[in-house]
Design an enzyme around this catalytic site. Structure first.
Site, mmCIF file in Angstrom:
data_model
loop_
_atom_site.group_PDB
_atom_site.id
_atom_site.type_symbol
_atom_site.label_atom_id
_atom_site.label_comp_id
_atom_site.label_asym_id
_atom_site.label_seq_id
_atom_site.Cartn_x
_atom_site.Cartn_y
_atom_site.Cartn_z
ATOM 1 C CD GLU A 177 -0.267 5.256 -4.034
ATOM 2 O OE1 GLU A 177 0.180 5.519 -2.899
ATOM 3 O OE2 GLU A 177 -0.970 4.268 -4.264
ATOM 4 C CG ASP A 222 -8.256 4.307 -0.013
ATOM 5 O OD1 ASP A 222 -8.151 3.066 0.110
ATOM 6 O OD2 ASP A 222 -7.471 5.110 0.519
ATOM 7 C CG ASP A 228 -1.921 1.033 1.311
ATOM 8 O OD1 ASP A 228 -2.272 1.587 0.250
ATOM 9 O OD2 ASP A 228 -2.407 1.329 2.433
HETATM 10 O O1 MIG Z 1 -3.817 5.967 4.664
HETATM 11 O O2 MIG Z 1 -3.684 0.729 5.620
HETATM 12 O O3 MIG Z 1 -5.897 2.110 0.231
HETATM 13 O O4 MIG Z 1 -6.852 -0.145 1.558
HETATM 14 O O5 MIG Z 1 -6.883 -0.078 4.374
HETATM 15 C C1 MIG Z 1 -4.614 4.858 4.470
HETATM 16 C C2 MIG Z 1 -4.846 1.465 5.742
HETATM 17 C C3 MIG Z 1 -3.756 3.666 4.241
HETATM 18 C C4 MIG Z 1 -4.991 2.955 2.278
HETATM 19 C C5 MIG Z 1 -5.419 1.744 1.501
HETATM 20 C C6 MIG Z 1 -6.449 0.994 2.280
HETATM 21 C C7 MIG Z 1 -5.892 0.593 3.628
HETATM 22 C C8 MIG Z 1 -5.425 1.830 4.381
HETATM 23 N N1 MIG Z 1 -4.455 2.559 3.593
#
Ligand code: MIG
Length: 825
Positions: A437, A510, A434
């Protein structure tokens, strides 16, 4: 060099393009609009007149005396074009295309009064002498793509290098597809889009850019498709007739102007050739095709067990449970919270014995903390990214103040990959990447000046930003593959660039619990699948916000036919398991998740077709019938593999909806009614039904419902045969489902050929490969027979036990190695 400006006023065109974009530095904007205010105006340079062609192997160079263009004949359908303002080309390196296909290709180089022409069996690339316009035509000399302005560039005085531009003619009825996860209409005509990986929490329709950058599009015009893959990792733009309806442009903030022209004539040919360049997904472990349950977050350990039990008690199949960031100790990657997960190994083993795989999240931000071994090692080895003046790149994310590994450094990737040894030893089966980017709280991402090693080709973050996430998940995948010995790892990533499919599945980030997002997701998945990323899914139910039972159920229905099927939700939402909404929702959700499991052999075979032959798993209607312009605007229906057509129900309270079926005959999955394609049908859509149609002549393999893949040994495989009066081929791929033995040809590829007439239906089977499944026989179910059979012959033997059902379907069994079955009137 003389600037040659054939277009009446291309300056103006580009100025307009820039004007509309706030991200081009204000200063340049100022220059363009106030050239007389004392600041030196930006000089846009255009290719002049090509005076020369030089051939070196499969590369041909054209020059105007200063700038050069390189044309490479990659295959007979693929031509690569590259521009260098001063004839100095960068060393060839691409994260998307690890290696150009290197089979020798026959081609000719011809010079006439008007042009130079490079021709293969399939394509001509024309370089016009008057103005350096580059165009492409097929073997019938039909022009598919042509420059509208010569390729051009602007010097970047701040970072070095150039802003690069390519502008082509946009034809009247030309449509555009591809470009990854863009949250807009499937057909990109009239849109202007940007590639810059962005954490886009709760994005809206038309919001751009999002999490991934896939600079590949497909054009369809007059029933001929071609693709453009602009392999440039910098912030890049695509304009499909938005600024000027007669022009299509792609341009970037840096790097080389380099693109691949990929000839069709069919969209499918383009996609397959794009896969030839950028690779396909490896075969997933079979369990990853099951249902996944995720949440931010399931913790402590006991909560995880309650959820797991919930699945088994409710008899809803599920293969995996995810641990989001709270499993860690202070969000430190590769650690476990001693409070919430005191004994992860034991917990994971218990989950495994109940049939659940554990997938854990890993983010790129490493907490600055000298008592934390990952940080210490990374610091000592100088593995974290630095700013241009040599200080570390620091930013705040979940763990607090963090530094970030430079995943574009192969040594860092190897180190990162090895960090997974403990997690693998603890029993983790998959890893979720996650925030890659990369996302940083406050500033959004890294500043432009951050330096990257870029596999020895160095660059600033401007160049590395869009590949950062892909290189992170690459490190993860390669590390897991090494640690797991010969087992297939499962990875999922949020960010990516072209080629990321070689290392991971993706989800669309998200999203929101709304009907609009169900529609967006439906388009995004079709688009991802046509852009190289077939193993994709949305957060079922919507990440933020609250779905009601109906929306959740409709989402489960669509998700049943997403190559990756996972429910996920944000931490501040209500419970979100398939049984959370009570009846009738629980039962319908169960029915669809069971359907998912029944069709696993079908999906797995589609996966093989993807992996081995480069077919996308989801195929929008336009991929089936690109010649029909009305299909360029259909974005609800798609096929799952090539035999099953799905039309999700995308609005609340809908009791019926229109479904378009491509030409040919189809069977309604639920009623077995045979319907003619080539037109729309109104189909009833009560809550427990989503329109599903099967192509006549298909053989759809089915496994028995299990609570998780591999729960029991499979005793027989069901083959659903759909009568057809023309010949249709189907495939079934089988192997161990969890190792890389398929790379050594240990698999079985079965081909079924179905054909019928008024008197009989025949089913033939042939097979190839070295794998032997353990089950003994097939259970045939024959649907849609237009006659009552008097005799069924299997390899010459008469079958005597035939079940005749009220709906005129017939069932019988026969050993799996049959060659020829004849069902006779
Ligand atoms: O700032 O890890 O897209 O799927 O549950 C949020 C927490 C960070 C974003 C991800 C989401 C995940 C969440 N993350």
């Amino acid at each position: 060099m003389e600037n040659n400006v054939p277009n009446p006023n291309p300056e103006l065109l580009t100025a307009k393009l820039l004007e509309a974009d706030e991200t081009i530095a204000d200063e340049e904007f100022h220059h363009l609009n106030n050239p007389a205010d004392g600041i030196k105006p930006i000089v846009k340079k255009y290719l002049g007149v090509p005076n020369h062609a030089k051939q070196v192997g499969n590369k041909i160079y054209f020059t105007d005396g200063d700038a050069s263009v390189e044309v490479i004949v990659v295959t007979k359908e693929i031509i690569r074009v590259r521009l260098s303002p001063h004839s100095v080309f960068l060393e060839d390196f691409s994260y998307a295309v690890p290696q150009l296909p290197n089979k020798p290709v026959e081609f000719t180089l011809l010079e006439t009064d008007l042009e130079f022409r490079v021709s293969t069996e399939a394509v001509n690339c024309h370089i016009r002498k008057a103005d350096f316009f580059i165009s492409f035509s097929d073997k019938d000399e039909h022009v598919t793509s042509t420059d509208a302005v010569p390729m051009h560039w602007e010097e970047n005085t701040q970072f070095g290098g150039y802003y690069v531009f390519c502008t082509k003619t946009c034809y009247d009825k030309e449509s555009f597809f591809g470009l990854g996860d863009k949250a807009t209409e499937l057909n990109l005509r009239g849109k202007r889009l940007k590639n810059w990986n962005t954490d886009a929490y709760s994005y809206s329709f038309n919001q751009d850019p999002l999490y991934r950058s896939i600079p590949f599009y497909i054009s369809v015009n007059e029933n001929i498709a071609h693709g453009i893959f602009f392999d440039n990792t910098f912030k890049a733009y695509f304009d499909f007739g938005a600024e000027d309806r007669t022009k299509t442009s792609f341009f970037a903030d840096g790097g080389e102007l380099q693109y691949y022209y990929i000839h069709g004539p069919h969209m499918m040919d383009v996609v397959k050739n794009y896969h030839l360049l950028t690779g396909t997904h490896p075969m997933p472990p079979l369990w990853a095709l099951g249902y996944h349950q995720c949440r931010w977050s399931y913790y402590p350990e006991n909560k995880v067990k309650v959820i797991a039990n919930g699945f088994r008690q409710n008899r809803i199949p599920c293969d995996s449970i995810y641990l989001d960031i709270d499993y860690m100790d202070g969000y430190r990657c590769f650690t476990w919270s001693p409070k919430y997960f005191p004994n992860p190994k034991k917990m994971i083993a218990e989950l495994a014995s109940a049939g659940f795989k554990t997938v854990v999240i890993i983010d790129p931000g490493i907490r600055v903390d000298d008592n934390y071994w990952v940080f210490k090692e990374g610091k000592e080895k100088k593995y974290f990214c630095r700013r241009s003046d040599d200080y570390f790149m620091e930013g705040h994310v979940w763990p607090g103040r963090c530094q970030f590994p430079d995943f574009t450094n192969p040594e860092v990737r190897a180190w990162w990959g090895d960090l997974f040894d403990d997690l693998v030893e603890t029993g983790v089966a998959g890893v979720w990447n996650d925030m890659n980017e990369p996302a940083v709280f406050g500033s959004g991402t890294f500043p432009d000046d951050v330096r990257h090693q870029y596999d020895g080709y160095r660059g600033s973050h401007r160049k590395a930003h869009n590949v950062y996430g892909m290189q992170m998940v690459r490190a993860t995948y390669e590390g897991l593959r090494k640690q797991m010995k010969n087992k297939r790892p499962f990875t999922i990533t949020r960010a990516g660039y072209s080629g990321v499919q070689r290392y991971s599945s993706v989800w669309t980030g998200d999203n929101v619990a709304s009907w609009e997002h169900l529609k967006i997701g439906n388009i995004q998945l079709q688009r991802l699948s046509t852009s190289g990323i077939s193993f994709c899914g949305t957060d079922i139910g919507g990440f933020s916000g609250e779905p009601d039972g109906e929306l959740f159920t409709r989402w489960i229905q669509m998700g049943t036919f997403s190559p990756f099927m996972r429910a996920h939700s944000a931490g501040d939402t209500k419970e979100r398991e398939p049984w959370s909404f009570g009846e009738p929702f629980t039962s319908i959700n169960r029915k669809f998740i069971e359907l998912r499991y029944r069709l696993i052999p079908y999906l797995y075979s589609a996966f093989w077709e993807h992996h081995r032959y480069g077919f996308p798993i989801l195929r929008p209607v336009v991929m089936h019938e690109q010649g029909e312009v009305s299909n360029h605007f259909r974005q609800d229906e798609f096929t799952y593999g090539d035999k099953i057509l799905i039309c999700p129900v995308l609005d609340a309270g809908l009791q019926s909806r229109r479904v378009y079926l491509p030409k040919g005959k189809w069977y309604n999955w639920w009623t077995l009614e045979m319907v003619e394609g080539g037109k729309e049908h109104v189909v009833a859509t009560p809550l427990d039904i989503m329109p599903i149609f099967v192509k006549a002549g298909s053989v759809i393999p089915e496994y028995p419902v299990m609570q998780y893949t591999g729960e029991r040994e499979i005793e027989e495989v069901k083959l659903n045969i759909y009568y057809s009066d023309y010949e249709v081929n189907s495939f079934l791929f089988e192997d161990y489902g969890e190792t890389f033995a398929y790379e050594q040809d240990i698999y079985l590829e079965k081909k079924f050929v179905v054909n019928g007439d008024a008197q009989r239906l025949t089913i033939k089977q042939t097979m190839e490969g070295l794998y032997t499944p353990r089950y003994e026989g097939y259970h045939f179910k024959v649907n849609g027979l237009p006659f009552a059979p008097t005799k069924i012959l299997a390899d010459g033997k008469e079958i005597t036990e035939i079940a005749v059902n009220a709906d005129k379907t017939y069932e019988f069994k026969f050993p799996k190695n049959f060659k020829h079955i004849e069902i006779i009137k």
